[in-house]
Design a protein around this motif. Structure first.
Motif, PDB file in Angstrom:
ATOM      1  N   PRO A 368       4.281  32.038  14.009  1.00 28.83           N
ATOM      2  CA  PRO A 368       4.973  31.581  12.867  1.00 28.83           C
ATOM      3  C   PRO A 368       4.010  30.890  11.973  1.00 28.83           C
ATOM      4  O   PRO A 368       3.385  29.972  12.505  1.00 28.83           O
ATOM      5  N   ILE A 369       4.299  30.810  10.592  1.00 26.55           N
ATOM      6  CA  ILE A 369       3.563  30.045   9.655  1.00 26.55           C
ATOM      7  C   ILE A 369       4.555  29.454   8.828  1.00 26.55           C
ATOM      8  O   ILE A 369       5.564  30.090   8.248  1.00 26.55           O
ATOM      9  N   ILE A 370       4.644  28.189   8.557  1.00 24.95           N
ATOM     10  CA  ILE A 370       5.711  27.357   7.780  1.00 24.95           C
ATOM     11  C   ILE A 370       5.118  27.215   6.576  1.00 24.95           C
ATOM     12  O   ILE A 370       4.247  26.445   6.353  1.00 24.95           O
ATOM     13  N   ARG A 371       5.771  27.703   5.334  1.00 28.60           N
ATOM     14  CA  ARG A 371       5.425  27.489   4.006  1.00 28.60           C
ATOM     15  C   ARG A 371       6.023  26.166   3.897  1.00 28.60           C
ATOM     16  O   ARG A 371       7.290  25.907   3.788  1.00 28.60           O
ATOM     17  N   ILE A 372       5.101  25.099   3.306  1.00 33.32           N
ATOM     18  CA  ILE A 372       5.494  23.844   3.083  1.00 33.32           C
ATOM     19  C   ILE A 372       5.352  23.679   1.671  1.00 33.32           C
ATOM     20  O   ILE A 372       6.348  22.948   1.180  1.00 33.32           O
ATOM     21  N   ALA A 373       4.470  23.885   0.791  1.00 32.65           N
ATOM     22  CA  ALA A 373       4.251  23.610  -0.545  1.00 32.65           C
ATOM     23  C   ALA A 373       3.744  24.721  -1.396  1.00 32.65           C
ATOM     24  O   ALA A 373       2.907  25.464  -0.627  1.00 32.65           O
ATOM     25  N   ASP A 374       3.991  24.857  -2.647  1.00 34.71           N
ATOM     26  CA  ASP A 374       3.482  26.018  -3.351  1.00 34.71           C
ATOM     27  C   ASP A 374       2.072  25.714  -3.301  1.00 34.71           C
ATOM     28  O   ASP A 374       1.681  24.338  -3.670  1.00 34.71           O
ATOM     29  N   GLN A 375       1.163  26.775  -3.494  1.00 34.86           N
ATOM     30  CA  GLN A 375      -0.388  26.305  -4.009  1.00 34.86           C
ATOM     31  C   GLN A 375      -0.683  25.975  -5.137  1.00 34.86           C
ATOM     32  O   GLN A 375       0.094  26.768  -6.142  1.00 34.86           O
TER      33      GLN A 375
END
Length: 376
Positions: A368-375
């Motif tokens: 799993p990769i948790i997307r935390i903030a927009d680039q």
């Protein structure tokens, strides 16, 4: 009166043994000395996060976990030399840079590895994160605690990477992926034309399959109990797969390799699987051990088989990687199309972190990769 500058963050907090992550409002102090403040774009979720959440490794709670962070540098401390605001970075494990292991290029075996990565604070016992009520949260997990919108790391474990690579993908290179790949390339030193078998076809084991192909192994065997993982292993370069529920693993490996494998990797943390791995080795074969069970777990083997076969059992931490060299090398291999670790991952939004943990535990998601903030 304190003049310390803080940044507001959202953090996934573990407050009780085995409990769900809770997204909380918190704040993190500004970087000092050789520290780096990173806006976290995405963070991989690793087995080690789960065993600490469940307190198989005792780290003080409440705690902000996360140790495969990737993001963009927001601020740097006054002693930082080679990292600049705006750099794309991957966060890896902490080490002292001063002991004999660090000086010999084996930072993963730093004599302060446990307190720096599992101590719940910096080496002076201080925390960088406070909850909404101003109470300290245990942090500095793997010198980062990246299950948060911002993470505080050290220059030494902050690895600058190419902006040509997708930053949201790269976090797992900081631990799980480099562990599997580094075990093959740095620790076992798998050679062209040799045989390699991975016991466990999760993210670490399949990273090892990818690396074994890069290293030139001509017989690459993946062992697991999940058919979909074995199919993916073949796609990623395994020449043979074995479902250990259906076949005698030791007999099958010996048959495929003509007597036993020269190299093997155990990533499940299950003692009986380790025994299978040792028994599957050929003469002068070596098995690397990366699977982490609860502290105090014992395993057994036939001493005379080990002795007469000249076999070796090698413990491996973080793929024995010098991260500032190895992680950029893996990024370059990915950009060249030779290390397709993107096929191992599935993305989750930050608010779905508990679903990611559930899917990982059930084996339906490899990494799993948790997307935390927009680039930005």
């Amino acid at each position: 009166m304190s003049t310390t500058e803080y940044t507001d963050i959202t953090a996934a907090v573990t407050r009780e043994k085995g409990s769900d992550f809770v997204l909380e409002q918190a704040k993190i102090r500004a970087p000092k000395a050789d520290e780096v403040l990173v806006k976290v774009v995405a963070t991989g979720m690793c087995h080690t996060d789960m065993i600490v959440r469940d307190q198989d490794y005792p780290v003080p709670l409440p705690l902000v976990l996360g140790h495969e962070g990737a993001g963009i540098v927001e601020k740097v401390g006054p002693l930082v030399k080679d990292i600049a605001v705006g750099d794309h970075v991957v966060l890896s494990y902490g080490y002292c840079s001063k002991c004999s292991s660090c000086h010999s290029g084996h930072e993963a075996y730093c004599k302060e590895f446990y307190p720096r990565n599992f101590g719940g604070s910096d080496m002076e016992g201080n925390n960088a994160i406070q909850d909404a009520d101003g109470n300290p949260l245990n942090d500095h997990f793997f010198a980062q605690s990246s299950f948060a919108t911002y993470a505080l790391s050290l220059e030494s474990n902050t690895i600058k990477v190419s902006k040509d690579a997708p930053i949201e993908l790269l976090g797992p290179l900081g631990c799980g992926i480099q562990t599997g790949a580094g075990a093959v390339i740095n620790s076992l030193k798998v050679r062209p034309g040799t045989s390699f078998v991975t016991f466990g076809a999760g993210a670490v084991g399949l990273s090892a399959v990818l690396a074994a192909q890069v290293a030139g192994a001509t017989t690459i065997i993946a062992v697991d109990v999940v058919p979909s993982r074995l199919e993916l292993a073949k796609e990623l370069g395994a020449t043979h797969v074995i479902n250990s529920k259906e076949e005698d693993v030791v007999e099958k490996v010996r048959d495929i390799t003509g007597g036993g494998a020269l190299f093997a990797l155990e990533s499940t943390g299950i003692p009986d699987v380790l025994r299978q791995g040792i028994d599957s080795l050929g003469t002068l074969g070596t098995i690397g051990v990366v699977g982490a069970p609860a502290l105090g777990t014992d395993a057994g083997f036939d001493i005379n088989d080990l002795l007469l076969g000249g076999k070796s059992i090698q413990g491996i931490v973080e793929g024995d990687s010098t991260t500032k060299i190895f992680i950029p090398q893996l990024v370059e291999l990915y950009l060249q199309g030779r290390f397709a670790f993107d096929k191992l991952v599935k993305y989750y939004d930050f608010e779905d972190i508990n679903q990611a943990a559930k899917d990982s535990a059930e084996g339906t998601t490899l990494k799993p990769i948790i997307r935390i903030a927009d680039q930005v």
